[in-house]
Write a protein that holds these residues in place. Structure first.
Motif, mmCIF file in Angstrom:
data_model
loop_
_atom_site.group_PDB
_atom_site.id
_atom_site.type_symbol
_atom_site.label_atom_id
_atom_site.label_comp_id
_atom_site.label_asym_id
_atom_site.label_seq_id
_atom_site.Cartn_x
_atom_site.Cartn_y
_atom_site.Cartn_z
ATOM 1 N N ASP A 224 31.458 43.320 42.877
ATOM 2 C CA ASP A 224 31.269 41.938 42.430
ATOM 3 C C ASP A 224 30.721 41.835 41.008
ATOM 4 N N CYS A 225 30.446 42.968 40.398
ATOM 5 C CA CYS A 225 29.947 42.964 39.022
ATOM 6 C C CYS A 225 31.042 42.476 38.076
ATOM 7 N N LEU A 226 30.680 41.624 37.133
ATOM 8 C CA LEU A 226 31.656 41.065 36.197
ATOM 9 C C LEU A 226 32.109 42.127 35.196
ATOM 10 N N HIS A 241 48.439 32.530 39.030
ATOM 11 C CA HIS A 241 48.040 31.669 40.149
ATOM 12 C C HIS A 241 49.144 30.673 40.511
ATOM 13 N N TRP A 242 50.334 30.899 39.979
ATOM 14 C CA TRP A 242 51.488 30.033 40.188
ATOM 15 C C TRP A 242 52.676 30.960 40.414
ATOM 16 N N SER A 243 53.870 30.435 40.380
ATOM 17 C CA SER A 243 55.040 31.318 40.309
ATOM 18 C C SER A 243 55.401 31.490 38.839
ATOM 19 N N LYS A 328 39.827 40.183 44.427
ATOM 20 C CA LYS A 328 40.875 39.181 44.212
ATOM 21 C C LYS A 328 40.675 38.335 42.969
ATOM 22 N N ASN A 329 39.447 38.262 42.473
ATOM 23 C CA ASN A 329 39.142 37.292 41.418
ATOM 24 C C ASN A 329 39.415 37.866 40.030
ATOM 25 N N LYS A 368 31.173 30.489 42.250
ATOM 26 C CA LYS A 368 31.785 29.351 42.951
ATOM 27 C C LYS A 368 33.315 29.468 42.883
ATOM 28 N N THR A 369 33.852 30.477 43.546
ATOM 29 C CA THR A 369 35.301 30.722 43.470
ATOM 30 C C THR A 369 36.104 29.599 44.105
#
Length: 525
Positions: A224-226, A241-243, A328-329, A368-369
């Motif tokens: 979780d470390c940035l 995050h789209w096609s 995932k982020n 705050k994902t």
């Protein structure tokens, strides 16, 4: 009491050095760069246990009101780079140093015979009066030249990050906020590419310093470390995050390049994807669901075929950064900007401007994902409405040449008009429309013409928003419409409100539209 305004510049007002027993008032404009600067400032205050209050301000009236409420006994200090002071007039050229001189010039004496006032006309007074008149004429000229064009200075978030670094309090999270603020200025055309590249060059050493870890330490660091990494980013809107197909159809450069609003343009886009060996089925599903081999080769394929389709690499790729935290982020800076601006401009009636402001601050908190994912979905809706409106303008030939500029109006009752009652979306629509119109017009002159766009704003007040932007070929990004709008309103007694921090955006009574635009045309001939 301290106060500070964060927008394109950072302003502090203070009666003494801040200490833990003093409360700081922070006035923050509705811009992503300003919000990022605010987050950095919050962290610094928390480090030193400084009490603070944040007040969002939508315009000049809000700023003045908040400042007056807390202005007793405070000084004003500017926190900015020296380069930003180059074009500011000298104090003595704009303000009188001694107001008593003016009183002396108007001093009259009584005539003993008639009892009436007799003006003194001695030589010294005449010289002073002539000097005063000359000074006033010069002052008008200086102020006109100073306010004739509007522009933006250094990113506030970068300025505050630099301060945090010099205080040895910088972190990766603060660095990411500065990156977002700098990138927001560029993609919204607040600064030219050269200034953006200078800022990126300034940020790169910090990215290397804060993200370089020996191999033996990598395994011990929490997932979780940035982690912030440099990337030559594809300028395709939120494509991760789209096609890929939807992103191509909603990104300004590719939409205009292929003229996707036409059947011929859609066909050419399909040919482009086929040439790259990307199946349409793969391109129309969510990017994360594409085969790994296609995802990993997208950038290389775009570069390989860019010459064949006359694609400008500088317009398609942007030197930038992305952040990774968790499995995932992964977000690039532009993803965060589109998502946060969508939340900041939320048009749902149950939320006030202050609510949207607080929601956006939450979104900029990387933990705050769920806020980020919601913002991305909102951004998709707003961008879809924008592209539909651009297509409507072009299909119905609603972009009109007035001679010295082009103009168009988003009519009341138009689907999704509510989105364009917000300044950021209206500005984005104006830039997108002008770029698209220049691509379809056979008249080469249109690239040298500025563009004015109006949209319905407030039904109860009967007002509309009007924005003016410079021509496509003008790379300086200096805007002359603030002064032009003022003069057009003054000569026609049009009812306008010049409250936005961007002087080239105003609120206009819809009933005064015709006479206002007639005056604007005459003024800019």
């Amino acid at each position: 009491m301290w106060s500070c305004k964060l927008s394109t510049g950072t302003v502090y007002a203070a009666d003494k050095e801040p200490r833990t027993e003093h409360r700081v008032l922070v006035l923050v404009a509705f811009e992503i760069d300003a919000l990022c600067a605010c987050k950095i400032l919050q962290y610094l205050f928390q480090c030193d246990h400084v009490l603070y209050t944040i007040v969002p301000v939508t315009g000049k009236q809000d700023l003045e009101r908040a400042f007056v409420e807390h202005s007793e006994g405070v000084q004003v200090c500017l926190l900015m780079k020296e380069d930003d002071l180059e074009n500011i007039p000298e104090f003595r050229d704009v303000f009188l140093e001694d107001e008593s001189d003016e009183d002396d010039l108007d001093n009259d004496s009584d005539d003993p015979e008639t009892g009436q006032k007799k003006r003194r006309f001695d030589e010294a007074a005449l010289i002073k009066r002539m000097e005063k008149r000359k000074w006033e004429e010069n002052r008008k000229k200086i102020l006109f030249e100073y306010t004739e064009f509007s522009g933006y200075g250094l990113s506030s978030s970068l300025l505050l990050y630099d301060m945090a670094w010099k205080m040895s309090k910088d972190t990766n999270d603060l660095l990411w906020l500065a990156i977002i603020g700098v990138t927001e200025q560029y993609i919204n055309q607040h600064v030219e590419r050269d200034k953006y590249m200078e800022s990126i060059a300034e940020l790169q050493p910090h990215v290397s310093r804060l993200n370089h870890r020996p191999d033996d330490e990598e395994s011990s660091i929490s997932i979780d470390c940035l982690k912030v990494m440099f990337d030559n980013e594809l300028r395709l809107t939120m494509y991760r995050h789209w096609s890929l197909f939807e992103s191509l159809c909603h990104s300004e450069y590719t939409t205009c390049k292929f003229k996707i609003w036409t059947m011929k343009g859609r066909k050419r886009l399909h040919e482009f994807l086929a040439d790259m060996g990307l199946p349409l089925v793969q391109c129309k599903q969510k990017f994360t669901s594409m085969d790994v081999s296609y995802k990993e080769s997208v950038k290389d394929l775009f570069k390989k075929f860019q010459d064949k389709y006359s694609i400008n690499e500088q317009d398609l790729f942007l030197p930038s950064f992305h952040a990774q935290y968790g499995y995932k982020n992964r977000y690039c800076a532009t993803d965060v900007i589109y998502a946060s601006e969508a939340v900041l401009q939320d048009v749902e009636k149950e939320y006030s401007d202050s609510d949207n402001f607080l929601h956006t601050l939450d979104l900029l908190n990387r933990s705050k994902t769920e806020c980020m994912e919601k913002g991305i979905e909102m951004a998709k809706i707003q961008l879809s409405a924008l592209v539909k409106q651009v297509q409507s303008f072009l299909d119905a030939n609603l972009v009109i040449s007035a001679g010295p500029f082009l103009y168009a109006f988003v009519q009341e009752g138009t689907p999704d008009v509510k989105f364009f009652a917000k300044p950021i979306n209206l500005a984005r629509l104006a830039r997108f429309t002008l770029e698209a119109y220049c691509c379809v017009s056979r008249n080469k002159k249109v690239k040298t013409l500025p563009f004015v766009l109006g949209a319905h704003h407030n039904s109860d007040m009967g007002t509309m928003l009007v924005i003016g932007i410079p021509p496509v070929l003008d790379k300086s990004l200096k805007n002359c419409f603030g002064k032009a709008f003022e003069q057009a309103a003054a000569t026609t007694n049009s009812r306008t409100l010049h409250d936005f921090f961007d002087s080239h955006i105003i609120e206009l009574k819809s009933e005064d539209r015709s006479k206002f635009f007639d005056a604007l045309i005459s003024l800019l001939q």
